[in-house]
Design a protein around this motif. Sequence first.
Motif, PDB file in Angstrom:
ATOM      1  N   TRP A  43      -3.677  -7.766   1.396  1.00  0.00           N
ATOM      2  CA  TRP A  43      -3.297  -8.122   2.847  1.00  0.00           C
ATOM      3  C   TRP A  43      -1.971  -7.943   3.299  1.00  0.00           C
ATOM      4  O   TRP A  43      -1.477  -8.808   4.666  1.00  0.00           O
ATOM      5  N   PHE A  44      -1.268  -7.487   3.078  1.00  0.00           N
ATOM      6  CA  PHE A  44       0.378  -7.724   4.394  1.00  0.00           C
ATOM      7  C   PHE A  44       0.694  -6.053   3.773  1.00  0.00           C
ATOM      8  O   PHE A  44       1.583  -5.636   2.642  1.00  0.00           O
ATOM      9  N   PRO A  45      -0.233  -5.132   3.659  1.00  0.00           N
ATOM     10  CA  PRO A  45       0.256  -3.995   3.691  1.00  0.00           C
ATOM     11  C   PRO A  45       1.846  -3.331   4.046  1.00  0.00           C
ATOM     12  O   PRO A  45       1.687  -4.035   5.468  1.00  0.00           O
ATOM     13  N   THR A  46       2.052  -1.956   3.485  1.00  0.00           N
ATOM     14  CA  THR A  46       3.285  -1.969   3.434  1.00  0.00           C
ATOM     15  C   THR A  46       3.864  -0.569   3.105  1.00  0.00           C
ATOM     16  O   THR A  46       3.025  -0.454   2.158  1.00  0.00           O
ATOM     17  N   ALA A  49       4.779  -0.784  -0.168  1.00  0.00           N
ATOM     18  CA  ALA A  49       4.103  -1.565  -1.529  1.00  0.00           C
ATOM     19  C   ALA A  49       4.199  -1.094  -3.102  1.00  0.00           C
ATOM     20  O   ALA A  49       4.881  -2.243  -4.086  1.00  0.00           O
ATOM     21  N   PRO A  50       3.963  -0.120  -3.609  1.00  0.00           N
ATOM     22  CA  PRO A  50       4.391   0.478  -5.220  1.00  0.00           C
ATOM     23  C   PRO A  50       5.238  -0.229  -5.694  1.00  0.00           C
ATOM     24  O   PRO A  50       5.403  -0.402  -6.419  1.00  0.00           O
ATOM     25  N   PRO A  51       6.919   0.341  -5.120  1.00  0.00           N
ATOM     26  CA  PRO A  51       7.889  -0.400  -5.843  1.00  0.00           C
ATOM     27  C   PRO A  51       7.876  -1.657  -5.834  1.00  0.00           C
ATOM     28  O   PRO A  51       8.263  -2.445  -6.610  1.00  0.00           O
ATOM     29  N   LEU A  52       6.958  -2.568  -4.500  1.00  0.00           N
ATOM     30  CA  LEU A  52       7.416  -4.448  -4.668  1.00  0.00           C
ATOM     31  C   LEU A  52       6.296  -4.691  -5.782  1.00  0.00           C
ATOM     32  O   LEU A  52       6.906  -5.009  -6.213  1.00  0.00           O
ATOM     33  N   LEU A  81      10.825 -10.343   1.366  1.00  0.00           N
ATOM     34  CA  LEU A  81      10.601  -8.973   1.938  1.00  0.00           C
ATOM     35  C   LEU A  81       9.663  -8.896   2.207  1.00  0.00           C
ATOM     36  O   LEU A  81       9.345  -7.964   3.176  1.00  0.00           O
ATOM     37  N   TRP A  82       8.542  -8.822   1.527  1.00  0.00           N
ATOM     38  CA  TRP A  82       7.179  -8.150   1.581  1.00  0.00           C
ATOM     39  C   TRP A  82       7.070  -8.608   1.976  1.00  0.00           C
ATOM     40  O   TRP A  82       5.901  -8.375   3.305  1.00  0.00           O
ATOM     41  N   GLY A  86       5.706  -6.670   5.798  1.00  0.00           N
ATOM     42  CA  GLY A  86       4.029  -6.381   6.433  1.00  0.00           C
ATOM     43  C   GLY A  86       2.904  -7.307   6.411  1.00  0.00           C
ATOM     44  O   GLY A  86       1.736  -7.137   6.610  1.00  0.00           O
ATOM     45  N   ALA A  87       3.800  -8.637   6.949  1.00  0.00           N
ATOM     46  CA  ALA A  87       2.185  -9.437   7.535  1.00  0.00           C
ATOM     47  C   ALA A  87       2.798 -10.329   8.614  1.00  0.00           C
ATOM     48  O   ALA A  87       2.517 -11.289   9.005  1.00  0.00           O
ATOM     49  N   GLY A  88       3.107  -9.230   9.113  1.00  0.00           N
ATOM     50  CA  GLY A  88       2.598  -9.438  10.692  1.00  0.00           C
ATOM     51  C   GLY A  88       1.793  -9.639  11.175  1.00  0.00           C
ATOM     52  O   GLY A  88       1.479 -10.435  11.847  1.00  0.00           O
TER      53      GLY A  88
END
Length: 187
Positions: A43-46, A49-52, A81-82, A86-88
Amino acid sequence: MRDVAELVAGWIYGIQITSAEQWVLRGLVLVSAVVATLLSWWWFPTLAAPPLVASAGVLALWSMVRPGSLAPLLLVVVLALWWLGGAGDAAAWQLLVVSLLVASFHITSAHAAAAPSWSAMRRQAALLMARSEALYLGASLGAALLVLGVLWMPADVVGRGPWWLIAGIVALAAVVVAVVHGLRRIR
């Protein structure tokens, strides 16, 4: 090298003496952390994302094995932080679901860390934990709905100046007092 071997031996011994009740709590810790991580990933693409995902996965396992360590706090920091990254553009219900999963992870890991890993849980203690978790999740839901209600209000109708910050602090203090008072009444 001996220190690493002693550390691993301590972890293995800790896993061996963990009671069934603690495994249930720790399983809930792992499930809520993994579901919150996967939903954040979808839902929160950034770009990060892979290291998170990797760090959240390691921290979720670490939180399950050692709920009293720094891992739960670090996992909440990673998810925060995620969320900020990405949740904007996320829908309000998505934010609500992830915040309730993080709250569930928080209270479950606190309960898992509170008792020794070998302790058996009586029915009365299990009911107390279930009631306190329900109260905490209800308060978290109320706080999240309050925040969403403020965000849905048009900015030109109500100015979002420092008064909203003061109102938020007062609301948060009221929620904390209500939860503490409710927990005292449960006992």
